[in-house]
Motif scaffolding. Structure first.
Motif, short mmCIF file in Angstrom:
data_model
loop_
_atom_site.label_atom_id
_atom_site.label_comp_id
_atom_site.label_asym_id
_atom_site.label_seq_id
_atom_site.Cartn_x
_atom_site.Cartn_y
_atom_site.Cartn_z
N ARG A 125 0.84 -1.21 0.00
CA ARG A 125 0.00 0.00 0.00
C ARG A 125 0.87 1.25 0.00
N PHE A 126 0.42 2.23 -0.76
CA PHE A 126 1.03 3.56 -0.78
C PHE A 126 0.01 4.48 -1.44
N PRO A 127 0.06 5.77 -1.12
CA PRO A 127 -0.93 6.69 -1.72
C PRO A 127 -0.58 7.03 -3.16
N LYS A 128 -1.54 7.59 -3.87
CA LYS A 128 -1.29 8.05 -5.24
C LYS A 128 -0.37 9.26 -5.24
N LYS A 129 -0.49 10.08 -4.19
CA LYS A 129 0.31 11.29 -4.05
C LYS A 129 0.84 11.35 -2.62
N ALA A 130 2.09 11.80 -2.48
CA ALA A 130 2.70 11.87 -1.14
C ALA A 130 2.12 13.04 -0.35
N THR A 131 1.39 12.72 0.70
CA THR A 131 0.83 13.74 1.59
C THR A 131 1.82 13.98 2.73
N LEU A 132 1.61 15.05 3.50
CA LEU A 132 2.46 15.31 4.67
C LEU A 132 2.39 14.15 5.67
N GLU A 133 1.19 13.61 5.86
CA GLU A 133 1.02 12.50 6.79
C GLU A 133 1.79 11.27 6.32
N VAL A 137 5.11 9.44 8.22
CA VAL A 137 5.13 8.00 8.52
C VAL A 137 6.28 7.33 7.76
N ASP A 138 6.46 7.69 6.52
CA ASP A 138 7.52 7.11 5.69
C ASP A 138 8.90 7.45 6.26
N LEU A 139 9.05 8.67 6.77
CA LEU A 139 10.32 9.07 7.40
C LEU A 139 10.64 8.14 8.57
N VAL A 140 9.66 7.87 9.41
CA VAL A 140 9.88 6.98 10.55
C VAL A 140 10.19 5.56 10.07
N ASN A 141 9.49 5.11 9.03
CA ASN A 141 9.76 3.77 8.48
C ASN A 141 11.21 3.66 7.99
N ALA A 161 3.79 15.60 14.92
CA ALA A 161 2.57 14.78 14.90
C ALA A 161 1.48 15.39 15.76
N GLY A 162 1.88 16.01 16.86
CA GLY A 162 0.90 16.64 17.75
C GLY A 162 0.22 17.84 17.13
N SER A 163 0.82 18.43 16.09
CA SER A 163 0.23 19.61 15.46
C SER A 163 -0.51 19.28 14.15
N MET A 164 -0.55 18.00 13.79
CA MET A 164 -1.19 17.60 12.54
C MET A 164 -2.61 17.09 12.80
N ASP A 165 -3.38 16.96 11.74
CA ASP A 165 -4.75 16.42 11.82
C ASP A 165 -4.67 14.98 12.32
N PRO A 166 -5.16 14.69 13.52
CA PRO A 166 -5.01 13.35 14.09
C PRO A 166 -5.73 12.26 13.29
N VAL A 167 -6.84 12.59 12.67
CA VAL A 167 -7.58 11.58 11.91
C VAL A 167 -6.78 11.16 10.67
N LYS A 168 -6.25 12.14 9.95
CA LYS A 168 -5.45 11.83 8.76
C LYS A 168 -4.16 11.10 9.12
N LEU A 169 -3.52 11.54 10.19
CA LEU A 169 -2.26 10.92 10.60
C LEU A 169 -2.51 9.49 11.09
N ARG A 170 -3.57 9.29 11.86
CA ARG A 170 -3.90 7.95 12.34
C ARG A 170 -4.14 7.01 11.16
N GLN A 171 -4.85 7.50 10.16
CA GLN A 171 -5.11 6.68 8.97
C GLN A 171 -3.81 6.35 8.23
N VAL A 173 -0.80 6.15 9.53
CA VAL A 173 -0.04 5.20 10.34
C VAL A 173 -0.61 3.79 10.15
N LYS A 174 -1.92 3.67 10.19
CA LYS A 174 -2.55 2.35 10.02
C LYS A 174 -2.31 1.79 8.62
N SER A 175 -2.36 2.64 7.61
CA SER A 175 -2.22 2.18 6.23
C SER A 175 -0.77 1.92 5.81
N TYR A 176 0.16 2.78 6.27
CA TYR A 176 1.52 2.73 5.73
C TYR A 176 2.61 2.49 6.77
#
Length: 191
Positions: A125-133, A137-141, A161-171, A173-176
């Motif tokens: 799995r990977f997105p069609k376009k690289a988002t900040l979220e 996550v990819d940096l940590v990987n 991470a604390g300043s980002m949209d938690p819903v998008k970031l959580r998704q 992390v779960k996906s990638y």
């Protein structure tokens, strides 16, 4: 009309072609391709991969990366990125890398395509376009492969991470995210 003319008239400037794609236009495709490479009409990018260059006032224009990778993979499912993209996150990464990473479903390994080295990484799995979220996550990987101090960067990642949209970031992390990413983001996102 020479037989090579049939091949030539089916080429469009700026396109990358696989040998198999051109075989239907020529009964002697290998000889014709060698002739066209020899005269400079085509550029050989890799085994079985050719480019019909667009011309500018400064000479031939190199192929577009996405066009090149699409032809190489025979697929549209990929994401081209670079560790340089992490620098835009503001988490302490500043190094510049001469590396292009292609996330895809088919190939894994290092490939030289037209003088550019690509690192193909097969991922489910990977997105069609690289988002900040995704980039965070990819940096940590990939933290172990970076030149910066991992502990200092990871502290900045948690702050970011604390300043980002938690819903998008959580998704993301779960996906990638791998095991390391899940551990790093768990305190911030309550995973």
């Amino acid at each position: 009309m020479k037989k090579i003319d049939n091949l030539h008239k089916n080429l469009k400037r700026g396109n990358v072609y696989r040998r198999a794609d051109l075989a239907r236009f020529s009964s002697a495709v290998d000889r014709h391709l060698a002739e066209m490479v020899g005269e400079g009409t085509l550029q050989k990018l890799s085994q079985g991969l050719y480019y019909f260059p667009r011309q500018s006032a400064f000479g031939p224009v190199p192929p577009d990366e996405a066009t090149l990778v699409r032809s190489f993979l025979k697929d549209d499912e990929f994401l081209i990125t670079s560790p340089n993209a992490y620098n835009s996150l503001g988490v302490g990464t500043t190094q510049l890398y001469n590396k292009r990473v292609v996330y895809n479903h088919k190939r894994h390994g290092e490939f030289d395509l037209g003088g550019t080295r690509f690192s193909f990484v097969a991922k489910p799995r990977f997105p069609k376009k690289a988002t900040l979220e995704f980039l965070l996550v990819d940096l940590v990987n990939n933290i172990a492969s970076l030149a910066e101090d991992p502990e200092a960067v990871l502290q900045q990642v948690q702050r970011k991470a604390g300043s980002m949209d938690p819903v998008k970031l959580r998704q993301a992390v779960k996906s990638y995210g791998g095991v390391k990413a899940r551990k790093v983001f768990a305190p911030v996102l309550s995973l």
